[in-house]
Design an enzyme around this catalytic site. Structure first.
Site, PDB file in Angstrom:
ATOM      1  N   HIS A 101       7.758   8.600 -27.490  1.00  0.00           N
ATOM      2  CA  HIS A 101       6.571   9.475 -26.852  1.00  0.00           C
ATOM      3  C   HIS A 101       6.815  10.861 -27.316  1.00  0.00           C
ATOM      4  CE1 HIS A 101       3.670  10.821 -24.170  1.00  0.00           C
ATOM      5  NE2 HIS A 101       4.640  11.643 -23.565  1.00  0.00           N
ATOM      6  N   ARG A 120      -3.693  21.194 -14.801  1.00  0.00           N
ATOM      7  CA  ARG A 120      -2.714  20.052 -14.981  1.00  0.00           C
ATOM      8  C   ARG A 120      -2.899  19.742 -16.374  1.00  0.00           C
ATOM      9  NH1 ARG A 120       0.486  15.691 -11.275  1.00  0.00           N
ATOM     10  NH2 ARG A 120       2.007  15.027 -12.995  1.00  0.00           N
ATOM     11  N   HIS A 170      -0.494  15.720 -26.394  1.00  0.00           N
ATOM     12  CA  HIS A 170      -0.592  14.242 -26.150  1.00  0.00           C
ATOM     13  C   HIS A 170      -1.896  13.444 -26.369  1.00  0.00           C
ATOM     14  CE1 HIS A 170       2.887  15.557 -23.527  1.00  0.00           C
ATOM     15  NE2 HIS A 170       2.877  14.604 -23.072  1.00  0.00           N
ATOM     16  N   GLU A 203       9.413  17.852 -25.204  1.00  0.00           N
ATOM     17  CA  GLU A 203       8.688  18.175 -23.747  1.00  0.00           C
ATOM     18  C   GLU A 203       9.189  19.487 -23.417  1.00  0.00           C
ATOM     19  OE1 GLU A 203       5.933  16.580 -22.983  1.00  0.00           O
ATOM     20  OE2 GLU A 203       6.264  14.385 -23.158  1.00  0.00           O
ATOM     21  N   GLU A 251      -4.769  16.737 -11.519  1.00  0.00           N
ATOM     22  CA  GLU A 251      -5.363  17.048 -12.743  1.00  0.00           C
ATOM     23  C   GLU A 251      -6.835  17.282 -12.602  1.00  0.00           C
ATOM     24  OE1 GLU A 251      -3.253  15.490 -16.082  1.00  0.00           O
ATOM     25  OE2 GLU A 251      -5.249  15.528 -17.176  1.00  0.00           O
ATOM     26  N   LYS A 278       6.870  22.871 -14.531  1.00  0.00           N
ATOM     27  CA  LYS A 278       6.224  21.651 -14.059  1.00  0.00           C
ATOM     28  C   LYS A 278       5.809  21.707 -12.522  1.00  0.00           C
ATOM     29  CE  LYS A 278       4.906  17.135 -14.416  1.00  0.00           C
ATOM     30  NZ  LYS A 278       5.053  15.815 -15.437  1.00  0.00           N
ATOM     31  N   LYS A 305       2.836  11.380 -11.372  1.00  0.00           N
ATOM     32  CA  LYS A 305       2.135  10.211 -12.243  1.00  0.00           C
ATOM     33  C   LYS A 305       2.882   8.911 -12.592  1.00  0.00           C
ATOM     34  CE  LYS A 305      -1.106  13.432 -15.030  1.00  0.00           C
ATOM     35  NZ  LYS A 305      -1.319  13.867 -16.196  1.00  0.00           N
ATOM     36  N   ASN A 341      -0.405  18.260 -21.066  1.00  0.00           N
ATOM     37  CA  ASN A 341      -0.861  17.328 -22.150  1.00  0.00           C
ATOM     38  C   ASN A 341      -1.014  17.917 -23.624  1.00  0.00           C
ATOM     39  OD1 ASN A 341      -0.487  15.158 -20.822  1.00  0.00           O
ATOM     40  ND2 ASN A 341      -2.634  15.129 -19.775  1.00  0.00           N
ATOM     41  N   HIS A 400      -0.680  10.501 -28.083  1.00  0.00           N
ATOM     42  CA  HIS A 400      -0.969   8.986 -27.535  1.00  0.00           C
ATOM     43  C   HIS A 400      -1.714   8.228 -28.508  1.00  0.00           C
ATOM     44  CE1 HIS A 400      -0.685  10.170 -23.045  1.00  0.00           C
ATOM     45  NE2 HIS A 400       0.309  10.009 -23.529  1.00  0.00           N
ATOM     46  N   ARG A 435       0.802  -1.203   0.104  1.00  0.00           N
ATOM     47  CA  ARG A 435       0.043  -0.105   0.111  1.00  0.00           C
ATOM     48  C   ARG A 435       1.049   1.372   0.031  1.00  0.00           C
ATOM     49  NH1 ARG A 435      -3.133  -2.932   3.890  1.00  0.00           N
ATOM     50  NH2 ARG A 435      -4.581  -4.175   2.744  1.00  0.00           N
TER      51      ARG A 435
END
Ligand code: NAD
Ligand code: GLY
Length: 359
Positions: free
Chosen positions: A263, A239, A246, A183, A235, A225, A141, A243, A250, A119
Protein backbone atom coordinates in the site's frame (compact mmCIF):
# COMPACT_ATOMS: atom_id res chain seq x y z
CA UNK A 1 5.36 7.61 26.90
CA UNK A 2 3.31 10.32 25.19
CA UNK A 3 -0.45 10.35 24.98
CA UNK A 4 -2.40 12.08 22.21
CA UNK A 5 -6.18 12.25 22.02
CA UNK A 6 -8.60 11.88 19.16
CA UNK A 7 -11.33 14.32 20.17
CA UNK A 8 -14.68 12.93 19.07
CA UNK A 9 -17.00 13.72 21.95
CA UNK A 10 -18.19 10.56 23.65
CA UNK A 11 -16.17 8.49 21.16
CA UNK A 12 -12.87 10.21 22.04
CA UNK A 13 -9.91 7.96 22.74
CA UNK A 14 -6.23 8.06 23.61
CA UNK A 15 -3.26 7.14 21.44
CA UNK A 16 -0.42 5.91 23.64
CA UNK A 17 3.01 6.15 22.01
CA UNK A 18 6.14 4.79 23.68
CA UNK A 19 8.67 2.04 24.19
CA UNK A 20 7.83 -1.27 25.84
CA UNK A 21 4.11 -0.54 26.09
CA UNK A 22 3.49 -4.22 25.39
CA UNK A 23 4.97 -4.90 28.83
CA UNK A 24 2.53 -2.62 30.64
CA UNK A 25 -0.67 -4.32 31.88
CA UNK A 26 -2.19 -1.06 33.18
CA UNK A 27 -2.60 0.69 29.84
CA UNK A 28 -4.49 -2.11 28.14
CA UNK A 29 -6.36 -3.12 31.29
CA UNK A 30 -7.92 0.33 31.56
CA UNK A 31 -9.72 -0.20 28.23
CA UNK A 32 -10.99 -3.75 28.67
CA UNK A 33 -14.67 -3.61 29.50
CA UNK A 34 -15.55 -7.23 30.24
CA UNK A 35 -13.87 -10.52 30.99
CA UNK A 36 -14.00 -11.77 27.39
CA UNK A 37 -11.30 -10.88 24.88
CA UNK A 38 -10.65 -11.79 21.24
CA UNK A 39 -7.12 -11.19 20.01
CA UNK A 40 -6.87 -11.10 16.23
CA UNK A 41 -3.38 -11.31 14.75
CA UNK A 42 -1.65 -13.14 11.93
CA UNK A 43 0.82 -15.97 11.48
CA UNK A 44 3.81 -13.58 11.17
CA UNK A 45 3.05 -11.35 14.15
CA UNK A 46 1.82 -14.03 16.55
CA UNK A 47 5.21 -15.70 17.15
CA UNK A 48 6.73 -12.24 17.75
CA UNK A 49 4.24 -10.52 20.05
CA UNK A 50 1.21 -12.63 20.94
CA UNK A 51 2.67 -14.09 24.14
CA UNK A 52 3.55 -10.62 25.38
CA UNK A 53 0.04 -9.40 24.76
CA UNK A 54 -1.49 -12.43 26.42
CA UNK A 55 0.76 -11.89 29.45
CA UNK A 56 -0.46 -8.34 30.01
CA UNK A 57 -4.09 -9.38 29.52
CA UNK A 58 -3.84 -11.34 32.77
CA UNK A 59 -6.52 -13.76 33.90
CA UNK A 60 -9.71 -13.48 31.87
CA UNK A 61 -12.77 -15.69 31.72
CA UNK A 62 -12.32 -16.19 27.99
CA UNK A 63 -9.49 -15.29 25.60
CA UNK A 64 -9.90 -16.38 21.99
CA UNK A 65 -6.87 -16.15 19.72
CA UNK A 66 -7.62 -15.79 16.03
CA UNK A 67 -4.51 -16.18 13.88
CA UNK A 68 -5.15 -15.16 10.29
CA UNK A 69 -3.08 -15.95 7.22
CA UNK A 70 -0.74 -13.05 6.42
CA UNK A 71 -1.40 -10.78 3.46
CA UNK A 72 -3.54 -8.15 1.81
CA UNK A 73 -5.10 -10.90 -0.33
CA UNK A 74 -6.78 -12.25 2.82
CA UNK A 75 -8.39 -8.94 3.72
CA UNK A 76 -11.78 -10.11 2.47
CA UNK A 77 -15.24 -11.24 3.51
CA UNK A 78 -14.18 -14.88 3.77
CA UNK A 79 -11.51 -14.11 6.37
CA UNK A 80 -13.92 -11.80 8.18
CA UNK A 81 -16.35 -14.66 8.44
CA UNK A 82 -13.67 -16.89 9.97
CA UNK A 83 -13.38 -14.36 12.80
CA UNK A 84 -17.15 -14.42 13.35
CA UNK A 85 -17.15 -18.25 13.28
CA UNK A 86 -14.60 -18.36 16.11
CA UNK A 87 -16.42 -15.74 18.15
CA UNK A 88 -19.77 -17.50 17.77
CA UNK A 89 -18.21 -20.87 18.54
CA UNK A 90 -16.59 -19.52 21.73
CA UNK A 91 -19.82 -17.71 22.73
CA UNK A 92 -18.52 -14.17 22.84
CA UNK A 93 -21.15 -11.70 23.96
CA UNK A 94 -21.58 -7.96 23.56
CA UNK A 95 -19.22 -7.17 26.44
CA UNK A 96 -16.26 -8.74 24.66
CA UNK A 97 -13.26 -6.66 23.59
CA UNK A 98 -11.56 -7.27 20.26
CA UNK A 99 -7.85 -6.47 20.06
CA UNK A 100 -6.09 -6.07 16.70
CA UNK A 101 -2.43 -7.02 17.02
CA UNK A 102 -0.62 -6.45 13.73
CA UNK A 103 -0.41 -4.17 10.73
CA UNK A 104 -3.12 -2.37 8.81
CA UNK A 105 -4.60 -5.53 7.34
CA UNK A 106 -5.26 -7.04 10.77
CA UNK A 107 -6.37 -3.65 12.12
CA UNK A 108 -8.84 -2.92 9.30
CA UNK A 109 -10.43 -6.36 9.31
CA UNK A 110 -10.62 -6.60 13.11
CA UNK A 111 -12.13 -3.14 13.33
CA UNK A 112 -14.79 -4.08 10.79
CA UNK A 113 -15.49 -7.32 12.67
CA UNK A 114 -15.87 -5.29 15.88
CA UNK A 115 -18.26 -2.89 14.13
CA UNK A 116 -20.46 -5.78 12.96
CA UNK A 117 -20.35 -8.40 15.71
CA UNK A 118 -23.62 -8.15 17.61
CA UNK A 119 -23.94 -4.63 16.13
CA UNK A 120 -20.72 -3.42 17.71
CA UNK A 121 -18.30 -4.46 20.44
CA UNK A 122 -15.29 -2.83 22.10
CA UNK A 123 -12.14 -2.66 20.06
CA UNK A 124 -8.49 -1.77 20.73
CA UNK A 125 -5.77 -1.23 18.16
CA UNK A 126 -2.24 -2.48 18.86
CA UNK A 127 -0.52 -1.59 15.56
CA UNK A 128 2.87 -3.17 14.87
CA UNK A 129 3.90 -1.72 11.49
CA UNK A 130 5.00 1.85 10.90
CA UNK A 131 2.14 2.35 8.46
CA UNK A 132 -0.47 1.15 10.91
CA UNK A 133 1.06 3.19 13.76
CA UNK A 134 0.94 6.47 11.84
CA UNK A 135 -2.22 5.96 9.86
CA UNK A 136 -4.55 2.97 9.78
CA UNK A 137 -4.96 2.40 13.54
CA UNK A 138 -6.14 5.99 14.09
CA UNK A 139 -9.42 7.40 12.82
CA UNK A 140 -11.82 4.48 12.70
CA UNK A 141 -11.81 3.55 9.03
CA UNK A 142 -12.33 -0.21 8.93
CA UNK A 143 -12.89 -2.39 5.88
CA UNK A 144 -12.23 -5.41 3.75
CA UNK A 145 -11.45 -5.43 0.03
CA UNK A 146 -13.71 -6.42 -2.85
CA UNK A 147 -12.06 -7.99 -5.93
CA UNK A 148 -13.08 -4.86 -7.86
CA UNK A 149 -11.90 -2.29 -5.33
CA UNK A 150 -9.85 -1.69 -2.18
CA UNK A 151 -11.62 -1.17 1.16
CA UNK A 152 -15.02 -1.11 -0.53
CA UNK A 153 -16.91 -2.91 2.24
CA UNK A 154 -16.49 -1.37 5.65
CA UNK A 155 -17.62 1.01 8.36
CA UNK A 156 -16.46 4.00 10.35
CA UNK A 157 -15.89 2.53 13.79
CA UNK A 158 -13.56 4.09 16.34
CA UNK A 159 -11.39 2.04 18.71
CA UNK A 160 -11.40 2.60 22.49
CA UNK A 161 -7.64 3.12 22.47
CA UNK A 162 -4.56 2.84 20.26
CA UNK A 163 -1.44 1.42 21.86
CA UNK A 164 1.74 2.06 19.85
CA UNK A 165 4.80 0.21 21.08
CA UNK A 166 7.67 1.64 19.03
CA UNK A 167 9.86 -1.36 19.86
CA UNK A 168 7.78 -3.56 17.59
CA UNK A 169 9.26 -1.71 14.61
CA UNK A 170 12.64 -3.37 15.14
CA UNK A 171 11.39 -6.64 13.64
CA UNK A 172 9.80 -5.03 10.59
CA UNK A 173 11.38 -5.74 7.18
CA UNK A 174 13.11 -2.82 5.42
CA UNK A 175 10.53 -2.94 2.61
CA UNK A 176 7.57 -2.67 5.01
CA UNK A 177 9.35 0.04 6.99
CA UNK A 178 9.88 2.09 3.81
CA UNK A 179 6.22 1.65 2.88
CA UNK A 180 5.26 3.09 6.28
CA UNK A 181 7.52 6.09 5.73
CA UNK A 182 5.47 6.96 2.64
CA UNK A 183 2.46 7.69 4.86
CA UNK A 184 4.67 9.66 7.28
CA UNK A 185 5.89 11.88 4.44
CA UNK A 186 2.26 12.32 3.37
CA UNK A 187 1.45 14.31 6.53
CA UNK A 188 4.29 16.72 5.82
CA UNK A 189 3.08 17.28 2.27
CA UNK A 190 -0.60 17.77 3.08
CA UNK A 191 -0.52 19.89 6.23
CA UNK A 192 2.85 20.26 7.96
CA UNK A 193 5.59 21.79 5.81
CA UNK A 194 8.11 22.15 8.71
CA UNK A 195 7.68 18.41 9.33
CA UNK A 196 8.29 17.67 5.64
CA UNK A 197 11.49 19.73 5.71
CA UNK A 198 12.51 17.91 8.92
CA UNK A 199 11.89 14.58 7.17
CA UNK A 200 14.03 15.60 4.19
CA UNK A 201 16.90 16.06 6.67
CA UNK A 202 16.21 13.31 9.18
CA UNK A 203 15.45 10.39 6.85
CA UNK A 204 18.84 8.69 7.54
CA UNK A 205 18.04 8.65 11.29
CA UNK A 206 14.61 7.22 10.57
CA UNK A 207 16.02 4.58 8.24
CA UNK A 208 18.45 3.63 11.01
CA UNK A 209 15.35 3.34 13.23
CA UNK A 210 16.71 5.68 15.89
CA UNK A 211 14.10 5.69 18.60
CA UNK A 212 14.02 9.44 19.24
CA UNK A 213 13.51 10.15 15.53
CA UNK A 214 10.88 7.42 15.23
CA UNK A 215 8.97 8.72 18.24
CA UNK A 216 9.01 12.25 16.81
CA UNK A 217 7.82 11.07 13.38
CA UNK A 218 5.04 8.90 14.82
CA UNK A 219 3.82 11.59 17.20
CA UNK A 220 3.71 14.30 14.55
CA UNK A 221 1.95 11.99 12.11
CA UNK A 222 -0.63 10.83 14.66
CA UNK A 223 -1.20 14.36 15.84
CA UNK A 224 -1.99 15.52 12.27
CA UNK A 225 -4.22 12.52 11.71
CA UNK A 226 -6.07 13.03 15.00
CA UNK A 227 -6.71 16.70 14.14
CA UNK A 228 -8.08 15.92 10.68
CA UNK A 229 -10.28 13.08 11.99
CA UNK A 230 -11.59 15.27 14.82
CA UNK A 231 -12.57 17.92 12.28
CA UNK A 232 -14.21 15.54 9.78
CA UNK A 233 -14.66 12.01 11.11
CA UNK A 234 -16.75 10.63 8.24
CA UNK A 235 -14.94 12.31 5.36
CA UNK A 236 -17.55 14.91 4.52
CA UNK A 237 -14.75 16.94 2.94
CA UNK A 238 -11.48 17.72 4.77
CA UNK A 239 -10.56 14.12 5.69
CA UNK A 240 -10.12 13.31 2.00
CA UNK A 241 -6.78 15.16 2.13
CA UNK A 242 -5.42 12.11 3.97
CA UNK A 243 -5.80 10.35 0.64
CA UNK A 244 -3.05 12.24 -1.19
CA UNK A 245 -1.73 9.80 -3.77
CA UNK A 246 -4.29 7.16 -2.84
CA UNK A 247 -6.55 7.42 -5.90
CA UNK A 248 -3.63 6.60 -8.20
CA UNK A 249 -2.21 4.20 -5.59
CA UNK A 250 -5.40 2.20 -5.09
CA UNK A 251 -5.66 1.80 -8.88
CA UNK A 252 -2.13 0.35 -8.90
CA UNK A 253 -2.84 -2.02 -5.99
CA UNK A 254 -6.08 -3.26 -7.54
CA UNK A 255 -4.65 -3.65 -11.05
CA UNK A 256 -1.57 -5.51 -9.86
CA UNK A 257 -3.46 -7.88 -7.56
CA UNK A 258 -3.65 -7.23 -3.82
CA UNK A 259 -0.33 -7.77 -2.06
CA UNK A 260 2.03 -7.39 -5.02
CA UNK A 261 2.61 -3.70 -4.53
CA UNK A 262 2.56 -2.67 -0.87
CA UNK A 263 0.00 0.00 0.00
CA UNK A 264 2.71 2.50 0.98
CA UNK A 265 4.64 1.83 -2.24
CA UNK A 266 1.59 2.48 -4.38
CA UNK A 267 0.79 5.63 -2.36
CA UNK A 268 4.38 6.87 -2.81
CA UNK A 269 4.11 6.76 -6.61
CA UNK A 270 0.58 8.14 -6.38
CA UNK A 271 1.86 11.13 -4.38
CA UNK A 272 4.53 11.71 -7.03
CA UNK A 273 1.79 11.77 -9.69
CA UNK A 274 -0.33 14.16 -7.61
CA UNK A 275 2.66 16.45 -7.12
CA UNK A 276 3.48 16.40 -10.83
CA UNK A 277 -0.12 17.38 -11.60
CA UNK A 278 0.05 20.14 -8.97
CA UNK A 279 3.27 21.43 -10.56
CA UNK A 280 1.65 21.38 -14.02
CA UNK A 281 -1.10 23.59 -12.64
CA UNK A 282 1.56 25.98 -11.37
CA UNK A 283 0.74 25.37 -7.71
CA UNK A 284 4.13 24.03 -6.61
CA UNK A 285 7.62 24.44 -8.02
CA UNK A 286 8.78 21.68 -10.41
CA UNK A 287 11.96 21.55 -8.27
CA UNK A 288 9.80 20.25 -5.37
CA UNK A 289 8.72 17.31 -7.53
CA UNK A 290 12.35 16.53 -8.30
CA UNK A 291 13.28 16.79 -4.60
CA UNK A 292 10.38 14.54 -3.64
CA UNK A 293 11.49 11.93 -6.17
CA UNK A 294 14.96 12.08 -4.62
CA UNK A 295 13.47 11.59 -1.16
CA UNK A 296 11.56 8.52 -2.34
CA UNK A 297 14.80 7.13 -3.79
CA UNK A 298 16.63 7.65 -0.47
CA UNK A 299 13.83 5.83 1.33
CA UNK A 300 13.99 3.09 -1.31
CA UNK A 301 10.42 3.58 -2.46
CA UNK A 302 9.41 3.20 -6.11
CA UNK A 303 9.40 6.33 -8.27
CA UNK A 304 7.63 4.82 -11.28
CA UNK A 305 4.34 2.93 -11.52
CA UNK A 306 4.10 -0.60 -12.98
CA UNK A 307 5.20 -0.45 -16.62
CA UNK A 308 2.26 -2.48 -17.87
CA UNK A 309 -0.53 -0.12 -16.75
CA UNK A 310 -2.31 1.94 -19.38
CA UNK A 311 -4.02 5.32 -18.79
CA UNK A 312 -7.33 3.61 -19.66
CA UNK A 313 -6.81 1.11 -16.84
CA UNK A 314 -6.16 3.89 -14.33
CA UNK A 315 -9.21 5.87 -15.45
CA UNK A 316 -11.43 2.80 -15.18
CA UNK A 317 -10.21 1.93 -11.68
CA UNK A 318 -10.09 5.54 -10.50
CA UNK A 319 -13.70 5.91 -11.63
CA UNK A 320 -14.64 3.45 -8.89
CA UNK A 321 -12.82 5.40 -6.17
CA UNK A 322 -14.77 6.21 -3.01
CA UNK A 323 -14.07 9.89 -3.62
CA UNK A 324 -16.12 9.83 -6.85
CA UNK A 325 -19.32 11.81 -6.26
CA UNK A 326 -22.08 11.98 -8.88
CA UNK A 327 -19.67 10.68 -11.50
CA UNK A 328 -17.05 13.36 -10.77
CA UNK A 329 -13.61 12.15 -9.76
CA UNK A 330 -12.16 14.09 -6.84
CA UNK A 331 -8.40 14.21 -6.51
CA UNK A 332 -6.18 15.42 -3.71
CA UNK A 333 -3.51 17.80 -5.00
CA UNK A 334 -1.17 20.34 -3.42
CA UNK A 335 -2.20 23.99 -3.65
CA UNK A 336 1.23 24.68 -2.18
CA UNK A 337 3.82 22.66 -0.26
CA UNK A 338 2.26 21.53 3.01
CA UNK A 339 -1.20 22.55 1.82
CA UNK A 340 -3.48 19.91 0.30
CA UNK A 341 -6.66 20.69 -1.60
CA UNK A 342 -9.40 18.64 -3.21
CA UNK A 343 -10.26 19.23 -6.85
CA UNK A 344 -13.01 17.83 -9.05
CA UNK A 345 -12.10 19.54 -12.29
CA UNK A 346 -9.33 17.29 -13.62
CA UNK A 347 -10.18 16.55 -17.24
CA UNK A 348 -9.62 13.20 -18.91
CA UNK A 349 -7.16 14.92 -21.23
CA UNK A 350 -5.15 16.29 -18.29
CA UNK A 351 -5.07 12.89 -16.58
CA UNK A 352 -4.14 10.93 -19.70
CA UNK A 353 -1.32 13.37 -20.41
CA UNK A 354 -0.05 12.96 -16.84
CA UNK A 355 -0.30 9.17 -16.91
CA UNK A 356 1.45 8.98 -20.29
CA UNK A 357 4.43 10.83 -18.75
CA UNK A 358 4.77 8.08 -16.18
CA UNK A 359 4.77 5.20 -18.73
P1 NAD B 1 0.22 -5.37 6.70
O1 NAD B 1 -0.81 -5.36 7.72
O2 NAD B 1 0.08 -6.33 5.57
O3 NAD B 1 1.62 -5.60 7.40
C1 NAD B 1 2.78 -5.66 6.62
C2 NAD B 1 3.60 -6.94 6.87
O4 NAD B 1 4.33 -6.78 8.09
C3 NAD B 1 2.78 -8.19 7.05
O5 NAD B 1 3.45 -9.27 6.47
C4 NAD B 1 2.72 -8.35 8.57
O6 NAD B 1 2.49 -9.68 8.97
C5 NAD B 1 4.10 -7.89 8.95
N1 NAD B 1 4.27 -7.38 10.29
C6 NAD B 1 3.39 -6.66 11.03
N2 NAD B 1 3.99 -6.21 12.14
C7 NAD B 1 5.24 -6.70 12.13
C8 NAD B 1 6.35 -6.57 13.01
N3 NAD B 1 6.29 -5.79 14.09
N4 NAD B 1 7.50 -7.22 12.71
C9 NAD B 1 7.58 -7.95 11.57
N5 NAD B 1 6.59 -8.08 10.68
C10 NAD B 1 5.43 -7.45 10.96
O7 NAD B 1 0.40 -3.93 6.02
P2 NAD B 1 0.40 -2.45 6.61
O8 NAD B 1 1.29 -1.70 5.73
O9 NAD B 1 0.57 -2.42 8.05
O10 NAD B 1 -1.10 -1.96 6.33
C11 NAD B 1 -1.62 -1.92 5.03
C12 NAD B 1 -3.12 -1.99 5.10
O11 NAD B 1 -3.63 -0.88 5.83
C13 NAD B 1 -3.81 -1.95 3.74
O12 NAD B 1 -4.82 -2.91 3.71
C14 NAD B 1 -4.40 -0.56 3.68
O13 NAD B 1 -5.55 -0.50 2.86
C15 NAD B 1 -4.72 -0.32 5.12
N6 NAD B 1 -4.81 1.10 5.49
C16 NAD B 1 -5.89 1.49 6.19
C17 NAD B 1 -6.00 2.80 6.61
C18 NAD B 1 -7.16 3.21 7.47
O14 NAD B 1 -7.34 4.41 7.70
N7 NAD B 1 -7.92 2.28 8.01
C19 NAD B 1 -4.99 3.71 6.30
C20 NAD B 1 -3.89 3.28 5.59
C21 NAD B 1 -3.80 1.96 5.18
N1 GLY C 1 -6.00 6.84 5.55
C1 GLY C 1 -7.05 7.72 5.17
C2 GLY C 1 -7.99 8.08 6.26
O1 GLY C 1 -7.86 7.59 7.36
O2 GLY C 1 -8.89 8.81 6.05
Amino acid sequence: MHTLHVELGERSYPIYIGRDLLNDPQLLGAHLTGSQVVVVTNETVSPLYLDRLLAILGERALVTEVILPDGEQFKNLETLNQIFDRMMHDRHNRSTTMIALGGGVVGDITGFAAACYQRGVNFIQVPTTLLSQVDSSVGGKTAVNHPLGKNMIGAFYQPQAVLIDINTLHTLSPREFAAGLAEVVKYGLICDLPFYRWLQEQTPRLLAREEAALAEAIERSCSSKAAVVAADEREGALRAILNLGHTFGHAIETAQGYGKWLHGEAVAVGMLMAMELSARRGWIEPAEVVAFRDLLRVINLPVAPPADMTPGQYLDLMGRDKKVIDGRLRLVLLRGMGEACIVDDATEEELVSLLETFR
